[in-house]
Scaffold this active site. Structure first.
Site, PDB file in Angstrom:
ATOM      1  N   GLY A 172       0.851  -1.192   0.000  1.00  0.00           N
ATOM      2  CA  GLY A 172       0.000   0.000   0.000  1.00  0.00           C
ATOM      3  C   GLY A 172       0.882   1.235   0.000  1.00  0.00           C
ATOM      4  O   GLY A 172       2.106   1.165   0.172  1.00  0.00           O
ATOM      5  N   LEU A 173       0.232   2.367  -0.169  1.00  0.00           N
ATOM      6  CA  LEU A 173       0.948   3.649  -0.232  1.00  0.00           C
ATOM      7  C   LEU A 173       1.650   3.950   1.091  1.00  0.00           C
ATOM      8  O   LEU A 173       1.278   3.394   2.136  1.00  0.00           O
ATOM      9  CB  LEU A 173      -0.053   4.778  -0.521  1.00  0.00           C
ATOM     10  CG  LEU A 173      -0.759   4.765  -1.870  1.00  0.00           C
ATOM     11  CD1 LEU A 173      -1.862   5.825  -1.878  1.00  0.00           C
ATOM     12  CD2 LEU A 173       0.248   5.032  -2.988  1.00  0.00           C
ATOM     13  N   SER A 174       2.611   4.842   1.040  1.00  0.00           N
ATOM     14  CA  SER A 174       3.238   5.319   2.269  1.00  0.00           C
ATOM     15  C   SER A 174       2.152   5.977   3.123  1.00  0.00           C
ATOM     16  O   SER A 174       1.359   6.775   2.618  1.00  0.00           O
ATOM     17  CB  SER A 174       4.331   6.340   1.914  1.00  0.00           C
ATOM     18  OG  SER A 174       4.870   6.881   3.094  1.00  0.00           O
ATOM     19  N   GLY A 175       2.097   5.601   4.381  1.00  0.00           N
ATOM     20  CA  GLY A 175       1.087   6.170   5.277  1.00  0.00           C
ATOM     21  C   GLY A 175      -0.247   5.451   5.249  1.00  0.00           C
ATOM     22  O   GLY A 175      -1.187   5.841   5.936  1.00  0.00           O
ATOM     23  N   ALA A 176      -0.343   4.384   4.471  1.00  0.00           N
ATOM     24  CA  ALA A 176      -1.615   3.644   4.402  1.00  0.00           C
ATOM     25  C   ALA A 176      -1.873   2.871   5.698  1.00  0.00           C
ATOM     26  O   ALA A 176      -3.022   2.620   6.066  1.00  0.00           O
ATOM     27  CB  ALA A 176      -1.615   2.694   3.211  1.00  0.00           C
ATOM     28  N   GLY A 177      -0.800   2.476   6.375  1.00  0.00           N
ATOM     29  CA  GLY A 177      -0.966   1.775   7.654  1.00  0.00           C
ATOM     30  C   GLY A 177      -0.267   0.432   7.740  1.00  0.00           C
ATOM     31  O   GLY A 177      -0.495  -0.333   8.682  1.00  0.00           O
ATOM     32  N   LYS A 178       0.609   0.146   6.803  1.00  0.00           N
ATOM     33  CA  LYS A 178       1.281  -1.168   6.762  1.00  0.00           C
ATOM     34  C   LYS A 178       2.048  -1.452   8.065  1.00  0.00           C
ATOM     35  O   LYS A 178       1.881  -2.518   8.660  1.00  0.00           O
ATOM     36  CB  LYS A 178       2.258  -1.233   5.573  1.00  0.00           C
ATOM     37  CG  LYS A 178       1.593  -1.017   4.226  1.00  0.00           C
ATOM     38  CD  LYS A 178       2.598  -1.033   3.090  1.00  0.00           C
ATOM     39  CE  LYS A 178       3.621   0.075   3.119  1.00  0.00           C
ATOM     40  NZ  LYS A 178       3.081   1.452   3.008  1.00  0.00           N
ATOM     41  N   THR A 179       2.884  -0.517   8.469  1.00  0.00           N
ATOM     42  CA  THR A 179       3.716  -0.730   9.658  1.00  0.00           C
ATOM     43  C   THR A 179       2.856  -0.828  10.915  1.00  0.00           C
ATOM     44  O   THR A 179       3.054  -1.716  11.751  1.00  0.00           O
ATOM     45  CB  THR A 179       4.737   0.422   9.806  1.00  0.00           C
ATOM     46  OG1 THR A 179       5.569   0.415   8.641  1.00  0.00           O
ATOM     47  CG2 THR A 179       5.600   0.263  11.041  1.00  0.00           C
ATOM     48  N   SER A 194       5.918  -1.841  -2.099  1.00  0.00           N
ATOM     49  CA  SER A 194       5.915  -2.799  -3.222  1.00  0.00           C
ATOM     50  C   SER A 194       4.877  -2.414  -4.286  1.00  0.00           C
ATOM     51  O   SER A 194       3.877  -3.095  -4.448  1.00  0.00           O
ATOM     52  CB  SER A 194       5.715  -4.238  -2.731  1.00  0.00           C
ATOM     53  OG  SER A 194       4.696  -4.370  -1.778  1.00  0.00           O
TER      54      SER A 194
HETATM   55  P1  ADP Z   1       2.881   2.809   6.254  1.00  0.00           P
HETATM   56  O1  ADP Z   1       3.659   1.781   7.019  1.00  0.00           O
HETATM   57  O2  ADP Z   1       1.880   2.203   5.316  1.00  0.00           O
HETATM   58  O3  ADP Z   1       3.735   3.841   5.598  1.00  0.00           O
HETATM   59  P2  ADP Z   1       2.179   3.794   8.863  1.00  0.00           P
HETATM   60  O4  ADP Z   1       1.691   2.582   9.583  1.00  0.00           O
HETATM   61  O5  ADP Z   1       3.582   4.242   9.143  1.00  0.00           O
HETATM   62  O6  ADP Z   1       1.958   3.588   7.302  1.00  0.00           O
HETATM   63  O7  ADP Z   1       1.203   5.030   9.180  1.00  0.00           O
HETATM   64  C1  ADP Z   1      -0.206   4.922   9.088  1.00  0.00           C
HETATM   65  C2  ADP Z   1      -0.887   6.024   9.921  1.00  0.00           C
HETATM   66  O8  ADP Z   1      -2.312   5.914   9.764  1.00  0.00           O
HETATM   67  C3  ADP Z   1      -0.607   5.888  11.419  1.00  0.00           C
HETATM   68  O9  ADP Z   1      -0.457   7.186  11.958  1.00  0.00           O
HETATM   69  C4  ADP Z   1      -1.896   5.226  11.953  1.00  0.00           C
HETATM   70  O10 ADP Z   1      -2.145   5.552  13.306  1.00  0.00           O
HETATM   71  C5  ADP Z   1      -2.970   5.783  11.026  1.00  0.00           C
HETATM   72  N1  ADP Z   1      -4.160   4.914  10.837  1.00  0.00           N
HETATM   73  C6  ADP Z   1      -5.441   5.301  10.886  1.00  0.00           C
HETATM   74  N2  ADP Z   1      -6.293   4.274  10.677  1.00  0.00           N
HETATM   75  C7  ADP Z   1      -5.524   3.188  10.473  1.00  0.00           C
HETATM   76  C8  ADP Z   1      -5.826   1.815  10.203  1.00  0.00           C
HETATM   77  N3  ADP Z   1      -7.066   1.343  10.087  1.00  0.00           N
HETATM   78  N4  ADP Z   1      -4.787   0.982  10.036  1.00  0.00           N
HETATM   79  C9  ADP Z   1      -3.522   1.446  10.142  1.00  0.00           C
HETATM   80  N5  ADP Z   1      -3.176   2.715  10.409  1.00  0.00           N
HETATM   81  C10 ADP Z   1      -4.168   3.595  10.568  1.00  0.00           C
END
Ligand code: ADP
Length: 188
Positions: free
Chosen positions: A13-20, A87
């Protein structure tokens, strides 16, 4: 300890989507339940295993290939392996699936949040930098993200909480018998 079968859970997923965030939550629950689990995260491996690489298509592919190699070693030893990588290329994700399925199971999880939401979250301030042109090849802004077609699970993180997304992954692992469910006398 519960029974477990080798599986790689591949968060894309996109950066900031919530993967980590989701992978961390899943890891915490699995560890608490006594499972062997390992996490490979783009931000971490890019400081170590693949610190020599950038973000061109070629480098992104090399990054994934090296991590697939590691994920394969873990998966074949029945470790639950959580991979969080943007990815962005469909072909590269298909490569990951093909390699991992030789040694165990592969679950592609589409961590789906619209670009506008990810950009608003801007967890690491990267979207702002990308918009200013300070980062090149930034996925969603100046590099493509090819939408998954071939995924087992979709988490719409703009409409569900992180806890809900995490629970859905755990439930999926139980339903498909990759991990044994909690016994009645286990603590949640
Ligand atoms: P990624 O790893 O995809 O770049 P991050 O996990 O670092 O994304 O960041 C995702 C952000 O979105 C976090 O600040 C998290 O608290 C917020 N968020 C909101 N809703 C969700 C959700 N359902 N799942 C995961 N993260 C979420």
């Amino acid at each position: 300890m519960g029974r477990q079968n080798g599986v790689t859970v591949w968060f894309t997923g996109l950066s900031g989507a919530g993967k980590t965030t989701i992978a961390l939550g899943v890891e915490k629950i699995l560890k608490k339940r006594g499972f062997y689990v390992e996490r490979l995260d783009g931000d971490i491996v890019r400081e170590t295993l693949t610190a020599d690489l950038g973000f061109t298509k070629e480098d992104r592919d090399t990054n994934i290939r090296r991590n697939v190699f590691v994920a394969g070693l873990l998966t074949r030893n029945d470790v639950i392996t959580l991979c969080s990588f943007i990815s962005p290329y469909r072909e590269t994700r298909a490569y990951a699936r093909k390699q991992i399925e030789r040694v165990g199971a592969f679950i592609e999880v589409f961590v789906n949040s619209p670009l506008s939401v990810c950009e608003k979250r801007d967890v690491k301030g990267l979207y702002q930098k990308a918009r200013r042109g300070e980062i090149r090849n930034f996925t969603g802004i100046s590099a493509p993200y090819e939408l998954p077609l071939d995924y087992e699970l979709e988490l719409k993180t703009d409409r569900e909480t992180a806890e809900e997304s995490i629970t859905r992954v755990i439930n999926y692992l139980e339903e498909k018998d990759y991990i044994s469910p909690l016994a009645d006398n286990d603590n949640k």
